[in-house]
Design a protein around this motif. Sequence first.
Motif, short mmCIF file in Angstrom:
data_model
loop_
_atom_site.label_atom_id
_atom_site.label_comp_id
_atom_site.label_asym_id
_atom_site.label_seq_id
_atom_site.Cartn_x
_atom_site.Cartn_y
_atom_site.Cartn_z
N VAL A 14 0.83 -1.20 0.00
CA VAL A 14 0.00 0.00 0.00
C VAL A 14 0.86 1.25 0.00
O VAL A 14 0.62 2.20 -0.74
CB VAL A 14 -0.94 -0.01 1.23
N LEU A 25 -6.44 -0.95 -2.94
CA LEU A 25 -6.58 -1.16 -1.50
C LEU A 25 -8.03 -1.51 -1.22
O LEU A 25 -8.91 -0.66 -1.27
CB LEU A 25 -6.18 0.10 -0.73
N GLU A 29 -8.54 -5.31 3.42
CA GLU A 29 -7.10 -5.07 3.65
C GLU A 29 -6.91 -3.82 4.50
O GLU A 29 -6.07 -3.80 5.41
CB GLU A 29 -6.39 -4.91 2.30
N TYR A 30 -7.68 -2.81 4.20
CA TYR A 30 -7.59 -1.54 4.94
C TYR A 30 -7.92 -1.74 6.42
O TYR A 30 -7.18 -1.29 7.31
CB TYR A 30 -8.55 -0.55 4.28
N TYR A 172 -13.24 5.69 4.00
CA TYR A 172 -12.93 4.90 2.80
C TYR A 172 -14.00 5.10 1.73
O TYR A 172 -13.69 5.25 0.53
CB TYR A 172 -12.84 3.43 3.18
N ALA A 260 -2.45 4.42 -3.82
CA ALA A 260 -3.45 3.36 -3.88
C ALA A 260 -4.73 3.89 -4.48
O ALA A 260 -4.97 5.10 -4.50
CB ALA A 260 -3.72 2.81 -2.48
#
Length: 465
Positions: A14, A25, A29-30, A172, A260
Amino acid sequence: MRRNCLLAGLLLLVVCIARGQEQKLSLDEYLGLIREFHPLARQAGLNTERAMLVRRQAIGGFDPKLEVEAERKTFTGKEYYNYLVPQVKIPVWYGIDLKASYTSYKGEYVNPENKVPADGLASIGLKVPLGKGLFLDERRAALKQASVFQAQAKVEQQQALNNLFLSAVQVYLEWTNAWLNTQVYQDAVALSRLRAEGTRSLFQNGDKPAIDTIEASVVLQSREQRLQEYQMLLTNKKNELASFLWLEDLSPVDPAKLSAFPDTTLIQAAAPDSLLRKNHNDAVLSNLDVQSSELKIDQLDIERRLKLEEVKPDISVDVALLNAGKNPMRNIDSDYWRQNQKIGLNVSLPLTFTKQRASYSLSKLKIREAEYSLSEKKNTVALKWNNYLNEYSTINELLKLNKRIQQNNKLLLQGEELKFRLGDSSMFMINSREQKVLETQEKLYDLYTKRSKIIQTLRWLTNDL
């Protein structure tokens, strides 16, 4: 250890400084990076460790205890007395204390009641509460409360993580929305620039009036302005996104090195049926804030039971078996027990129990306050659940409507372009149709983002993040 290595490797992907190459991303995963390295996530993990230490401390109330009492007096060459009394106490459940001791008492001036055989006197017995402390004492209450505190610590740890995850997910989704709209206006600016250059060439050849070049320039400038606004928003959301990412050494990730792009399929995903099938009662039962309040009431009830014990007289019975020498169990039979024993009764009580009764009433009052607060929290969770479900349903209908509007706007644009090629339309009309397509596309992305936020909030309410 393996998980740490995987997450560290993921973080290296990342935080990409290799010539600006972007890495996708995903949300999982975040959140995995946040769970592993974020300071608040690590701090939440301390609650479990603290609860374990509190329980260990409470268990320590049942540790065996060794006591030794010794004293010697010599005056003018005479030994008045010389005694040694080691004693071991072992607390057990139900407030009972097991006791074993050995007494050695020598000297010329020993009180007759303290005289023991030449080889000493051993005893083994127990102390049993018959009033206060029979059903619950401070040691057992501390251990029960520590067990509840352990469960509460796990709930509070998960609650802290869920709150952190909800904030991170919302950032996000906003980052994804800004990224998508930036892509839309990058394409729109590229098309407007190409069209402006073509219009300028036609004007120079005498095929277009000057007003068309001004029209094309204004459209290009307005879309460049909108693109810059989204690029600014994208940078800000990227900075917010990076604020949730930390390295293993507790240093924050540099936003400038975060290269990303988001998983754009997330915002178009609808809520799973398993989530929508739940009702407000399910939300209340699984809500962590409600669970934490219920555990708090459990702790207060243990305190109430302990206060109830204080409204009883302090009565205890001491029973011990005596034996000469150091072995208290030597030559034991029924006749021996009747002839070699020590029994004591201790009674202590206030005459009015005013302080104790007031303390007990206060403990019940605390429980009532906590129950009122719990009822309010349950009602709030149910209200939020119903409101968010209603909002989710409404946004779904708005999405269907806006998709049809977007499809119709695209058809109108295609028709306008056909008319323009046939000479029956103008650049002004094409730009107007394109602007409607852009506006409805922005509206669609906004609705997708709002719906995704609602889905994540519903999951947060039911501890499903």
